[in-house]
Design an enzyme around this catalytic site. Structure first.
Site, short mmCIF file in Angstrom:
data_model
loop_
_atom_site.label_atom_id
_atom_site.label_comp_id
_atom_site.label_asym_id
_atom_site.label_seq_id
_atom_site.Cartn_x
_atom_site.Cartn_y
_atom_site.Cartn_z
N ASP A 9 1.29 -0.93 -4.10
CA ASP A 9 0.00 -1.29 -3.53
C ASP A 9 -1.08 -0.49 -4.29
O ASP A 9 -0.78 0.54 -4.91
CB ASP A 9 0.02 -0.91 -2.04
CG ASP A 9 -1.34 -0.98 -1.39
OD1 ASP A 9 -1.97 -2.04 -1.46
OD2 ASP A 9 -1.77 0.04 -0.82
N LEU A 10 -2.33 -0.93 -4.21
CA LEU A 10 -3.40 -0.21 -4.91
C LEU A 10 -4.18 0.73 -3.99
O LEU A 10 -4.00 1.93 -4.03
CB LEU A 10 -4.34 -1.20 -5.61
CG LEU A 10 -3.75 -1.94 -6.82
CD1 LEU A 10 -4.78 -2.88 -7.44
CD2 LEU A 10 -3.22 -0.97 -7.86
N ASP A 11 -5.03 0.18 -3.13
CA ASP A 11 -5.92 1.02 -2.32
C ASP A 11 -5.13 1.89 -1.34
O ASP A 11 -4.28 1.41 -0.60
CB ASP A 11 -6.91 0.14 -1.56
CG ASP A 11 -7.85 -0.59 -2.51
OD1 ASP A 11 -8.79 0.06 -3.01
OD2 ASP A 11 -7.62 -1.78 -2.78
#
Length: 270
Positions: A9-11
Site C-alpha cells: 500500500d502507499l499512504d
C-alpha cells in the site's frame, strides 16, 4: 527462501506523512527486487498520483490502482491489463441528486481521466486546485464509463449516503470509506477490492498464496492482508487492521517501518 510477491500500500505504509518515499525504503525494495522477489504497488490512489512513486522506486512490475479496479504496467501496453468500470449513467444520476443527498463534491476518474463538479472540497496533493473546462464533470465531458467515483460528504451524512447508494445500485457497486479526517466515499464496481488485484498478480507470476506478503494500514487493506499468506499491518495502522494481520511492524510509516520489517523478514544484507 521461496520467491515472494510483496504487495505494498502507499499512504500510511510505503509513504511517510509527507507522501514521500525515503531513501531507506527505496534501498530495501530495490534489494528485495535484486534478490528475485516481486514488489508491486497496490493502492487506492488513481494512476495520476501514483506513477511518480512507481517511477521513483524503479519498478517494472504491474501496478494496481483504485483499490483493485485497475491493473496495468505503467509506460507499457500490457496485454494482461484490466479495468473494471462503472456505468456512467450512475454518475449522472448521483450528480442530479447531489444536493438532495448532501454530497459536497463529486469526481469521476479513470486511468487517464479526472472530472469533478467543483473544487470546494479538493484535497491538496490528491486533486488539482483548479479545474479546466474539460475537467468539469458533466454529460458533455464524461464520455466513457469511469473506474472510480469519489464523493466528499458531510461527516454526519456519510452512513446515510452510503445506505442510499447501496439500496439503489448495490447490485453493481461497492462503497468504501477513505481513511483520515475527511468524510470521503469511493465507489467502484461490485466485488472489487485490493485482494482481487493481488490474486491476479499472483496468478500472473505463478506465486502461491502462501508466498504473498502484503503491507497495509487502513480499512481498504483488509481483504488484501487477509488474502495474503503473510499480512503485515503498520504500527500506525487502524486497530481493525492490526487485529487481523499476521504481524505488525515495530516502527511506523514515519520511521521506515515497512523497510525495516522487510529487511529482517527477507534476511537482506544491511
Amino acid at each position: 527462501m521461496n520467491k515472494k510477491l510483496i504487495t505494498i500500500d502507499l499512504d500510511g505504509t510505503t509513504l511517510n506523512n509527507k507522501a514521500e518515499v525515503s531513501s531507506t525504503t527505496k534501498k530495501v525494495l530495490s534489494q528485495a527486487t535484486a534478490e528475485g522477489h516481486i514488489v508491486s504497488i497496490v493502492t487506492g490512489r488513481p494512476y495520476r498520483i501514483s506513477k511518480q512513486i512507481y517511477d521513483s522506486l524503479g519498478l517494472t512490475t504491474p501496478m494496481i490502482n483504485f483499490n483493485g479496479a485497475l491493473a496495468h504496467i505503467p509506460h507499457k501496453n500490457w496485454d494482461k491489463s484490466y479495468e473494471y468500470t462503472i456505468n456512467r449513467d450512475i454518475v449522472f444520476d448521483i450528480l442530479n441528486s447531489r444536493k438532495e443527498l448532501g454530497i459536497n463534491m463529486l469526481a469521476a476518474e479513470g486511468k487517464h481521466m479526472l472530472l469533478a463538479d467543483n473544487t470546494s472540497q479538493l484535497v491538496e496533493g490528491f486533486f488539482p486546485q483548479a479545474l479546466k473546462s474539460n475537467q468539469i464533470l458533466n454529460q458533455q465531458n464524461l464520455q466513457h464509463d469511469p473506474t472510480s467515483i469519489t464523493m466528499f460528504v458531510d461527516q454526519d451524512k456519510k452512513q446515510l449516503i452510503t445506505d442510499r447508494l447501496l439500496k439503489k445500485y448495490g447490485d453493481v457497486i461497492e462503497v468504501n470509506t477513505w481513511g483520515g479526517p475527511k468524510a470521503v466515499l469511493e465507489v467502484v464496481s461490485k466485488g472489487i477490492q485490493k485482494a482481487v488485484g493481488v490474486s491476479y498478480l499472483a496468478d500472473y507470476y505463478g506465486i502461491a498464496q502462501k508466498d504473498i506478503v502484503a503491507f497495509g494500514d487502513e480499512s481498504n487493506d483488509k481483504e488484501m492482508l487477509s488474502y495474503a499468506g503473510w499480512g503485515v499491518a503498520m504500527q500506525n495502522g487502524t486497530p481493525e487492521i492490526r487485529g487481523l494481520a499476521n504481524d505488525v511492524t515495530t516502527l511506523n510509516n514515519q520511521e521506515n517501518g515497512l523497510a525495516h520489517y522487510l529487511e529482517d523478514y527477507l534476511n537482506l544484507a544491511k
